[in-house]
Each structure stands twice: as C-alpha cells, then as structure tokens.
Design an enzyme around this catalytic site. Structure first.
Site, PDB file in Angstrom:
ATOM      1  N   CYS A  96      45.360  46.802  41.419  1.00  0.00           N
ATOM      2  CA  CYS A  96      45.463  45.898  42.567  1.00  0.00           C
ATOM      3  C   CYS A  96      46.431  46.536  43.565  1.00  0.00           C
ATOM      4  CB  CYS A  96      45.883  44.488  42.145  1.00  0.00           C
ATOM      5  SG  CYS A  96      47.583  44.301  41.569  1.00  0.00           S
ATOM      6  N   ASN A 148      50.531  45.884  41.766  1.00  0.00           N
ATOM      7  CA  ASN A 148      50.611  45.961  40.312  1.00  0.00           C
ATOM      8  C   ASN A 148      51.640  44.990  39.731  1.00  0.00           C
ATOM      9  OD1 ASN A 148      51.344  48.472  37.765  1.00  0.00           O
ATOM     10  ND2 ASN A 148      49.767  46.924  37.727  1.00  0.00           N
ATOM     11  N   CYS A 171      50.708  41.210  40.148  1.00  0.00           N
ATOM     12  CA  CYS A 171      50.027  39.913  40.027  1.00  0.00           C
ATOM     13  C   CYS A 171      48.684  40.043  39.309  1.00  0.00           C
ATOM     14  CB  CYS A 171      49.812  39.271  41.399  1.00  0.00           C
ATOM     15  SG  CYS A 171      51.323  38.836  42.272  1.00  0.00           S
ATOM     16  N   ARG A 172      47.680  40.555  40.008  1.00  0.00           N
ATOM     17  CA  ARG A 172      46.317  40.566  39.480  1.00  0.00           C
ATOM     18  C   ARG A 172      46.090  41.610  38.396  1.00  0.00           C
ATOM     19  NH1 ARG A 172      43.413  41.303  45.116  1.00  0.00           N
ATOM     20  NH2 ARG A 172      45.289  42.562  45.357  1.00  0.00           N
ATOM     21  N   SER A 173      46.460  42.861  38.664  1.00  0.00           N
ATOM     22  CA  SER A 173      46.162  43.901  37.667  1.00  0.00           C
ATOM     23  C   SER A 173      46.960  43.746  36.374  1.00  0.00           C
ATOM     24  CB  SER A 173      46.280  45.311  38.247  1.00  0.00           C
ATOM     25  OG  SER A 173      47.549  45.564  38.791  1.00  0.00           O
ATOM     26  N   ASP A 229      44.354  37.378  45.995  1.00  0.00           N
ATOM     27  CA  ASP A 229      45.729  37.769  45.705  1.00  0.00           C
ATOM     28  C   ASP A 229      46.595  36.506  45.721  1.00  0.00           C
ATOM     29  OD1 ASP A 229      48.270  38.824  45.517  1.00  0.00           O
ATOM     30  OD2 ASP A 229      47.917  40.411  46.990  1.00  0.00           O
TER      31      ASP A 229
END
Length: 151
Positions: free
Chosen positions: A8, A11, A13-15, A122
C-alpha cells in the site's frame, strides 16, 4: 516456497492487515507473506494502532510488523505482489524492469468479483469503523486468493 508481498502507500494500514490476514490463512511451511509501502513516510514504524486493534479483535497479531519501502529487489524475492489501489499499481509497475517483473504485480481486489471498486479504501484519515471495513474487504479477498493459490 511461494512468497507473497502486500503493498500500500505507507505500509501502516492496509498492507499490514493484508499481510497478517493472508499469513494467518496460509501454511507457513509453503508460503511466506510480507508487506511494503510505495512511500518512505513510515519506515521502521509499527502498523497504525487502529490496524493493530482491528486485527487483534479478529485474533491476528500484527504489532511485530515494521513498515518498509518497496525496493526493486522485491521483484526478485516475491512470486506475487498484490497492490491495494491503482496508484500503488502505477508506482510499482513504474519500477518494474521487464515483463517478468510486471507479471508478478496484481491489483489486490481484481481477485474479488464481489467488489466493484477495485481500490481498497485507505482508512488512515477515518475512524475504527473504516479500519473494520478494510479488514472485512481484505479478509474476504484473502480467502479467494488463498483458495486459488492452494488449488
């Protein structure tokens, strides 16, 4: 061993969520999962506290992860590189050296026919409910990807 990288922007939140969820679904004897960001904003940082909280609420521990930036050598290290949105896709593909590198890069939600918007939102500027929403989207998509990898 099959190696999977989740990517993401920062690196945090999402990933990290995708990293933790996917690692939880696959046999670690056969699969290695990691995550990275396209930007250098948070190198060395833990995942966002809300990502850690949401993951933990679902029985997944991600607080040991540390943010890092994607590097060209990741194309050599990983078999699959899943990016969270089209901006990440563009950034990673711009670093690819050849068609072999580019073939490894996939828009994460392309694997999920149940979701029309192929960008994982995000949640950084949102609240815990936004992180929970991302967890659910990523969890469902990781089920689909894990199933296809194990077939």
């Amino acid at each position: 061993m099959t190696k999977i990288l989740m990517v993401c922007l920062g690196n945090i939140c999402r990933s990290p969520l995708a990293h933790g969820i996917m690692a939880n679904k696959l046999n670690t004897k056969n699969y290695y999962v990691d995550s990275a960001g396209t930007a250098s904003y948070h190198i060395g940082s833990k995942p966002d506290r809300r990502s850690i909280e949401v993951a933990l609420n679902h029985g997944i521990e991600i607080s040991h992860q540390r943010a890092r930036q994607f590097v060209v050598a990741d194309f050599d290290e990983f078999d699959y590189i899943y990016v969270m949105d089209r901006s990440n896709l563009s950034n990673i593909l711009s670093l690819s050296r050849d068609d072999e590198d580019a073939k490894k890069v996939h828009l994460f939600l392309e694997s999920n026919p149940n979701i029309s918007d192929k960008n994982v939102p995000d949640p950084y500027y949102g609240d815990i409910l936004d992180f929970e929403n991302v967890f659910n989207i990523v969890d469902e998509t990781c089920d689909i990807i894990a199933s296809s990898l194990e077939d």
